[in-house]
Design a protein around this motif. Sequence first.
Motif, PDB file in Angstrom:
ATOM      1  N   VAL A  13      -8.518   9.971  -2.179  1.00  0.00           N
ATOM      2  CA  VAL A  13      -8.450   8.371  -2.378  1.00  0.00           C
ATOM      3  C   VAL A  13      -8.474   8.081  -3.961  1.00  0.00           C
ATOM      4  N   TYR A  14      -9.777   8.386  -4.217  1.00  0.00           N
ATOM      5  CA  TYR A  14     -10.013   8.333  -5.734  1.00  0.00           C
ATOM      6  C   TYR A  14      -8.839   8.870  -6.634  1.00  0.00           C
TER       7      TYR A  14
ATOM      8  N   GLN B 104     -16.466   2.952 -12.610  1.00  0.00           N
ATOM      9  CA  GLN B 104     -16.469   4.530 -12.504  1.00  0.00           C
ATOM     10  C   GLN B 104     -17.580   5.242 -13.034  1.00  0.00           C
TER      11      GLN B 104
ATOM     12  N   VAL C 295     -13.908  10.578 -10.884  1.00  0.00           N
ATOM     13  CA  VAL C 295     -14.816  10.380  -9.748  1.00  0.00           C
ATOM     14  C   VAL C 295     -14.362  11.375  -8.815  1.00  0.00           C
TER      15      VAL C 295
ATOM     16  N   VAL D 117       0.610  -1.146  -0.084  1.00  0.00           N
ATOM     17  CA  VAL D 117      -0.151   0.072  -0.044  1.00  0.00           C
ATOM     18  C   VAL D 117       0.937   1.213   0.024  1.00  0.00           C
TER      19      VAL D 117
ATOM     20  N   MET E  20      -0.545  -6.083   2.987  1.00  0.00           N
ATOM     21  CA  MET E  20      -1.706  -5.765   2.248  1.00  0.00           C
ATOM     22  C   MET E  20      -1.571  -5.239   1.046  1.00  0.00           C
TER      23      MET E  20
ATOM     24  N   GLN F 228      -9.398  -3.415 -13.936  1.00  0.00           N
ATOM     25  CA  GLN F 228      -9.122  -2.853 -15.043  1.00  0.00           C
ATOM     26  C   GLN F 228     -10.218  -2.454 -16.014  1.00  0.00           C
TER      27      GLN F 228
ATOM     28  N   ILE G 106      -5.729   6.609  -6.728  1.00  0.00           N
ATOM     29  CA  ILE G 106      -5.816   5.267  -7.300  1.00  0.00           C
ATOM     30  C   ILE G 106      -6.313   5.732  -8.940  1.00  0.00           C
ATOM     31  N   GLY G 107      -6.145   6.802  -9.378  1.00  0.00           N
ATOM     32  CA  GLY G 107      -6.092   7.078 -10.963  1.00  0.00           C
ATOM     33  C   GLY G 107      -7.742   7.264 -11.311  1.00  0.00           C
ATOM     34  N   ALA G 108      -8.730   7.472 -10.490  1.00  0.00           N
ATOM     35  CA  ALA G 108     -10.052   7.663 -10.953  1.00  0.00           C
ATOM     36  C   ALA G 108     -10.300   9.079 -10.744  1.00  0.00           C
TER      37      ALA G 108
ATOM     38  N   LEU H 121      -2.134   6.559   0.539  1.00  0.00           N
ATOM     39  CA  LEU H 121      -3.365   5.882   0.765  1.00  0.00           C
ATOM     40  C   LEU H 121      -3.665   5.269   2.146  1.00  0.00           C
TER      41      LEU H 121
ATOM     42  N   THR I  66      -3.422  -2.734  -2.153  1.00  0.00           N
ATOM     43  CA  THR I  66      -4.278  -1.613  -2.291  1.00  0.00           C
ATOM     44  C   THR I  66      -5.615  -1.952  -2.276  1.00  0.00           C
TER      45      THR I  66
ATOM     46  N   HIS J 254     -10.900  -0.539 -10.559  1.00  0.00           N
ATOM     47  CA  HIS J 254      -9.225  -0.394 -10.319  1.00  0.00           C
ATOM     48  C   HIS J 254      -8.747  -1.796 -10.697  1.00  0.00           C
TER      49      HIS J 254
ATOM     50  N   SER K  98      -6.425  -1.040 -18.407  1.00  0.00           N
ATOM     51  CA  SER K  98      -5.193  -0.854 -17.322  1.00  0.00           C
ATOM     52  C   SER K  98      -4.837   0.547 -17.255  1.00  0.00           C
TER      53      SER K  98
ATOM     54  N   LEU L  32     -11.961  11.032   0.834  1.00  0.00           N
ATOM     55  CA  LEU L  32     -12.412  10.127  -0.230  1.00  0.00           C
ATOM     56  C   LEU L  32     -11.927  10.630  -1.589  1.00  0.00           C
TER      57      LEU L  32
ATOM     58  N   ASN M 196      -8.057   9.748 -17.988  1.00  0.00           N
ATOM     59  CA  ASN M 196      -9.265   9.071 -17.345  1.00  0.00           C
ATOM     60  C   ASN M 196     -10.684   9.798 -17.877  1.00  0.00           C
TER      61      ASN M 196
END
Lengths: 174, 100
Positions: A43-44, B59, A52, A2, B1, B54, A47-49, A6, B3, B51, A125, A40, A135
């Motif tokens: 966090v989005y 989203q 969102v 992790v 752990m 993929q 991770i690449g969103a 994050l 992600t 995520h 990916s 939050l 995105n």
Amino acid sequence: MVEPVLALLSAIIVVLGIVMTVAKNPITSAFSLVALMLTLAGVYAAIGAHFVAALQAIVYAGAVMVLFVFSIMLLNMNEEKSEINLESWRTYAGFWSVVGLFLGLAYAFFQWAGESHGPRPGPWSISAIKEHGGNVVALSGVLFSEYYIQFEVISLLLLVAMAGALVLAKRKVD
Amino acid sequence: METGTLLHLLSAYLFCMGLLTLLLRRNTIVMLMGIELMLNAINLSFVTFAHELQQVSGQLQVFFVITIAAAESAVGLSILVNVYRNFGSIKTNLTTRMRG
């Protein structure tokens, strides 16, 4: 492994969730929920969103929570004692059943993480999204081709909700 | 752990905190906030699965969920304003006319 950012954001979210649930004053709950939603969004983004994340910050933390804070102001509530009744058995029954639900969900997610023969990963990916132009470009392509009927239906739903809220909140004049 | 596992656990935690708020609190506005928190937990779950697998469909579902949550809170809060006008309170233990 992790990423540290994050882990940090998750720790903040855990604390803010507890504050929101046990706070005596509704304003404290509302502001910890705003902070939770902004975290939050972080966090989005991590991770690449990105789309969102922007939506979360603008719609949730911006619009929805302003509505909440505004109604708290409108209804003028001031609390002097905590609402959570620690003498009733119902409180403990609710608490322990929610703990049970959490343990069940955690078990299911660890099973999912340990499973090697799950569904095959799709084409999007992180590097594929980057090649496609980011995105937002990837999302809008899918939104306006595969999901365009849902998009139209959701705009109708927003219109109905707007009319409904107007009719409900209107003061009766007779 | 990994992600994904961390974020799945986080979404389970947020869902449980929202449910706990809904169960333990008497103030209807705070209960609505609990519902919003549960919707946020579902969004986080969608994004995490997208995520991991993929995909971008997860989203897009978040896009729809956020729209519905905004509509729900607008209608819910205007109902609350009406409840406050009729009962003078929005505590669920005081607004019991339909209990019989």
